[in-house]
Design an enzyme around this catalytic site. Sequence first.
Site, PDB file in Angstrom:
ATOM      1  N   CYS A   1      -0.125  -2.680 -10.309  1.00 17.63           N
ATOM      2  CA  CYS A   1      -1.267  -2.901  -9.053  1.00 17.63           C
ATOM      3  C   CYS A   1      -2.455  -2.032  -8.643  1.00 17.63           C
ATOM      4  O   CYS A   1      -2.488  -0.596  -8.871  1.00 17.63           O
ATOM      5  CB  CYS A   1      -0.160  -3.491  -8.061  1.00 17.63           C
ATOM      6  SG  CYS A   1       0.941  -3.912  -8.123  1.00 17.63           S
TER       7      CYS A   1
ATOM      8  N   CYS B   1      -1.664  -7.575  -9.394  1.00 22.92           N
ATOM      9  CA  CYS B   1      -1.254  -7.879  -8.442  1.00 22.92           C
ATOM     10  C   CYS B   1      -2.341  -6.564  -7.301  1.00 22.92           C
ATOM     11  O   CYS B   1      -2.502  -5.970  -8.192  1.00 22.92           O
ATOM     12  CB  CYS B   1       0.049  -7.405  -8.613  1.00 22.92           C
ATOM     13  SG  CYS B   1       0.664  -5.865  -9.632  1.00 22.92           S
TER      14      CYS B   1
END
Length: 248
Positions: free
Chosen positions: A82, A163
């Site tokens: 992420c 993400c």
Amino acid sequence: FVLICVGIGIGLWFHLKGKDFSQVILQRCKSYNASGNPELRDRDCQQIVEAFTKAFVSKDPCKITWEDYAPLLQLTKQALPCDKIFLWSKTKGLVEELQQKQKNDLFLMRDTLIGHMADNLKWCGKEGSSEINTESCQKNNCEESPVDVFWKVASKWFAENVCGVVGVLLSGSVSQAFNRNSIFGSVEVPNLKRALVTKLQTWVIHNKGGDASDSCSGSSISELEKIVRERGIVFTCKDIQSLDQIDT
Ligand code: N1C
């Protein structure tokens, strides 16, 4: 006799070329898996290469479907880091330059196993033959080549799984910085998940001294902003002249 020799010669050449392709992706798979990601260490590269070639070998190159690549995708799925992901459109070289400058702290599609195996390669098959062609694929004028379908399948999976804060570098030197027909516009943006992506940070890069064709205030970026906001994801855009202005 001469014709037979030439025929055998061409056949052998294609056969070796095909071997080359499988060898290259096998090697790439092995080196990627050995490079430290524990999640991938036990993946069977032989099986992965088989799934890759099976997707298009002996098939009409104009009739490759998303399903053809599904077994390959299944074998290569992995978790993504992420807040490090960068997407791009018409800026592949620049994004790779940026990645080098930032000491590899950016994660691109080509940093996944599936992306790494295919990066900068071309391939296609032929109905009724086990040849792999890596040279003249662009000549078969299909609407979608086996390579096109591959990148759509891989990019859909990538976009569904990115993400945190996601970056994207777009070009201000083309008429539409955000092009709905590109893979970024048609596959990646529609598949970003609001539960996973908090923000899409857009950078539009302009050639120094070159013509500015599009920018953050242009209509193509407004369209992107609308789509992204409607998906519940925060959107920002900044016009830049140089990669140094990207502060991720
Ligand atoms: O069509 P695009 O760009 O918008 O696709 C780029 C977009 C990126 O964000 C990547 O995550 O989609 C992903 N991607 C690749 O990683 C990739 N590597 C090589 C898409 N395509 C990729 N390629 C090849 O470049 C492939 O042959 C595809 O058709 C082009 C797309 O380049 P683009 O038009 O600049």
